[in-house]
Design a protein around this motif. Structure first.
Motif, PDB file in Angstrom:
ATOM      1  N   ILE A   1      -1.736  50.746  60.448  1.00  0.00           N
ATOM      2  CA  ILE A   1      -0.811  51.528  59.622  1.00  0.00           C
ATOM      3  C   ILE A   1       0.350  50.656  59.170  1.00  0.00           C
ATOM      4  O   ILE A   1       0.701  50.622  57.990  1.00  0.00           O
ATOM      5  CB  ILE A   1      -0.312  52.760  60.394  1.00  0.00           C
ATOM      6  CG1 ILE A   1      -1.480  53.715  60.662  1.00  0.00           C
ATOM      7  CG2 ILE A   1       0.790  53.474  59.626  1.00  0.00           C
ATOM      8  CD1 ILE A   1      -1.149  54.835  61.615  1.00  0.00           C
ATOM      9  N   GLN A   2       0.955  49.933  60.081  1.00  0.00           N
ATOM     10  CA  GLN A   2       2.113  49.110  59.748  1.00  0.00           C
ATOM     11  C   GLN A   2       1.766  47.977  58.794  1.00  0.00           C
ATOM     12  O   GLN A   2       2.547  47.660  57.898  1.00  0.00           O
ATOM     13  CB  GLN A   2       2.737  48.535  61.018  1.00  0.00           C
ATOM     14  CG  GLN A   2       3.425  49.563  61.859  1.00  0.00           C
ATOM     15  CD  GLN A   2       3.915  48.994  63.174  1.00  0.00           C
ATOM     16  OE1 GLN A   2       3.576  47.877  63.538  1.00  0.00           O
ATOM     17  NE2 GLN A   2       4.698  49.776  63.879  1.00  0.00           N
ATOM     18  N   MET A   3       0.613  47.367  58.964  1.00  0.00           N
ATOM     19  CA  MET A   3       0.242  46.239  58.118  1.00  0.00           C
ATOM     20  C   MET A   3      -0.163  46.665  56.709  1.00  0.00           C
ATOM     21  O   MET A   3      -0.136  45.849  55.789  1.00  0.00           O
ATOM     22  CB  MET A   3      -0.903  45.446  58.755  1.00  0.00           C
ATOM     23  CG  MET A   3      -0.520  44.705  59.998  1.00  0.00           C
ATOM     24  SD  MET A   3       0.721  43.440  59.661  1.00  0.00           S
ATOM     25  CE  MET A   3       2.068  44.007  60.649  1.00  0.00           C
ATOM     26  N   ASN A   4      -0.533  47.916  56.515  1.00  0.00           N
ATOM     27  CA  ASN A   4      -0.955  48.371  55.197  1.00  0.00           C
ATOM     28  C   ASN A   4       0.113  49.147  54.447  1.00  0.00           C
ATOM     29  O   ASN A   4      -0.149  49.628  53.351  1.00  0.00           O
ATOM     30  CB  ASN A   4      -2.222  49.231  55.324  1.00  0.00           C
ATOM     31  CG  ASN A   4      -3.417  48.370  55.623  1.00  0.00           C
ATOM     32  OD1 ASN A   4      -3.755  47.476  54.870  1.00  0.00           O
ATOM     33  ND2 ASN A   4      -4.046  48.616  56.744  1.00  0.00           N
ATOM     34  N   LEU A   5       1.304  49.252  54.977  1.00  0.00           N
ATOM     35  CA  LEU A   5       2.404  49.902  54.257  1.00  0.00           C
ATOM     36  C   LEU A   5       2.999  48.928  53.248  1.00  0.00           C
ATOM     37  O   LEU A   5       3.186  47.753  53.551  1.00  0.00           O
ATOM     38  CB  LEU A   5       3.491  50.344  55.230  1.00  0.00           C
ATOM     39  CG  LEU A   5       3.205  51.579  56.044  1.00  0.00           C
ATOM     40  CD1 LEU A   5       4.325  51.804  57.041  1.00  0.00           C
ATOM     41  CD2 LEU A   5       3.042  52.782  55.153  1.00  0.00           C
ATOM     42  N   THR A   6       3.295  49.427  52.075  1.00  0.00           N
ATOM     43  CA  THR A   6       3.921  48.566  51.079  1.00  0.00           C
ATOM     44  C   THR A   6       5.422  48.525  51.275  1.00  0.00           C
ATOM     45  O   THR A   6       6.040  47.481  51.190  1.00  0.00           O
ATOM     46  CB  THR A   6       3.616  49.076  49.663  1.00  0.00           C
ATOM     47  OG1 THR A   6       4.008  50.434  49.559  1.00  0.00           O
ATOM     48  CG2 THR A   6       2.149  48.933  49.354  1.00  0.00           C
ATOM     49  N   LYS A   7       6.016  49.676  51.586  1.00  0.00           N
ATOM     50  CA  LYS A   7       7.449  49.745  51.841  1.00  0.00           C
ATOM     51  C   LYS A   7       7.627  50.055  53.309  1.00  0.00           C
ATOM     52  O   LYS A   7       7.364  51.160  53.763  1.00  0.00           O
ATOM     53  CB  LYS A   7       8.091  50.849  51.005  1.00  0.00           C
ATOM     54  CG  LYS A   7       7.992  50.634  49.531  1.00  0.00           C
ATOM     55  CD  LYS A   7       8.609  51.806  48.813  1.00  0.00           C
ATOM     56  CE  LYS A   7       8.377  51.673  47.329  1.00  0.00           C
ATOM     57  NZ  LYS A   7       8.839  52.847  46.612  1.00  0.00           N
ATOM     58  N   ARG A   8       8.084  49.101  54.044  1.00  0.00           N
ATOM     59  CA  ARG A   8       8.299  49.317  55.462  1.00  0.00           C
ATOM     60  C   ARG A   8       9.657  49.978  55.651  1.00  0.00           C
ATOM     61  O   ARG A   8      10.621  49.638  54.959  1.00  0.00           O
ATOM     62  CB  ARG A   8       8.217  48.012  56.217  1.00  0.00           C
ATOM     63  CG  ARG A   8       6.824  47.435  56.155  1.00  0.00           C
ATOM     64  CD  ARG A   8       6.626  46.366  57.195  1.00  0.00           C
ATOM     65  NE  ARG A   8       5.234  46.012  57.292  1.00  0.00           N
ATOM     66  CZ  ARG A   8       4.636  45.150  56.496  1.00  0.00           C
ATOM     67  NH1 ARG A   8       5.299  44.551  55.536  1.00  0.00           N
ATOM     68  NH2 ARG A   8       3.359  44.870  56.651  1.00  0.00           N
ATOM     69  N   PRO A   9       9.755  50.904  56.585  1.00  0.00           N
ATOM     70  CA  PRO A   9      11.053  51.547  56.819  1.00  0.00           C
ATOM     71  C   PRO A   9      12.081  50.532  57.325  1.00  0.00           C
ATOM     72  O   PRO A   9      11.741  49.588  58.025  1.00  0.00           O
ATOM     73  CB  PRO A   9      10.757  52.588  57.883  1.00  0.00           C
ATOM     74  CG  PRO A   9       9.343  52.457  58.251  1.00  0.00           C
ATOM     75  CD  PRO A   9       8.712  51.409  57.399  1.00  0.00           C
ATOM     76  N   ALA A  10      13.315  50.744  56.928  1.00  0.00           N
ATOM     77  CA  ALA A  10      14.387  49.848  57.342  1.00  0.00           C
ATOM     78  C   ALA A  10      14.649  50.004  58.829  1.00  0.00           C
ATOM     79  O   ALA A  10      14.648  51.115  59.354  1.00  0.00           O
ATOM     80  CB  ALA A  10      15.650  50.153  56.561  1.00  0.00           C
ATOM     81  N   ARG A  11      14.854  48.896  59.505  1.00  0.00           N
ATOM     82  CA  ARG A  11      15.166  48.925  60.920  1.00  0.00           C
ATOM     83  C   ARG A  11      16.638  48.574  61.088  1.00  0.00           C
ATOM     84  O   ARG A  11      17.084  47.505  60.725  1.00  0.00           O
ATOM     85  CB  ARG A  11      14.314  47.928  61.677  1.00  0.00           C
ATOM     86  CG  ARG A  11      12.864  48.312  61.695  1.00  0.00           C
ATOM     87  CD  ARG A  11      12.061  47.338  62.488  1.00  0.00           C
ATOM     88  NE  ARG A  11      12.554  47.294  63.867  1.00  0.00           N
ATOM     89  CZ  ARG A  11      12.188  46.383  64.747  1.00  0.00           C
ATOM     90  NH1 ARG A  11      11.353  45.428  64.403  1.00  0.00           N
ATOM     91  NH2 ARG A  11      12.655  46.395  65.965  1.00  0.00           N
TER      92      ARG A  11
END
Length: 60
Positions: free
Chosen positions: A48-58
């Motif tokens: 899931i994380q590797m296929n997200l285009t916009k990663r949520p801000a940490r």
């Protein structure tokens, strides 16, 4: 049918509902539809994380 890596034991492989994970991370609906199309309804958190285009801000 779900495929998994046979080298990983079944106890270490956690499969999540893609829609539920995206909802908890507040990812917009367009990205959720694209992600479900790419990885399917259920996937590991890494997929899931590797296929997200916009990663949520940490924020630290």
């Amino acid at each position: 049918m779900q495929h998994s890596n046979p080298k990983l034991s079944s106890s270490t492989l956690e499969v999540f509902d893609v829609v539920a994970v995206c909802r908890s991370q507040k990812i917009d609906e367009r990205d959720v539809r694209k992600l479900v199309r790419v990885v399917g309804r259920f996937a590991t958190r890494l997929e899931i994380q590797m296929n997200l285009t916009k990663r949520p801000a940490r924020f630290r």
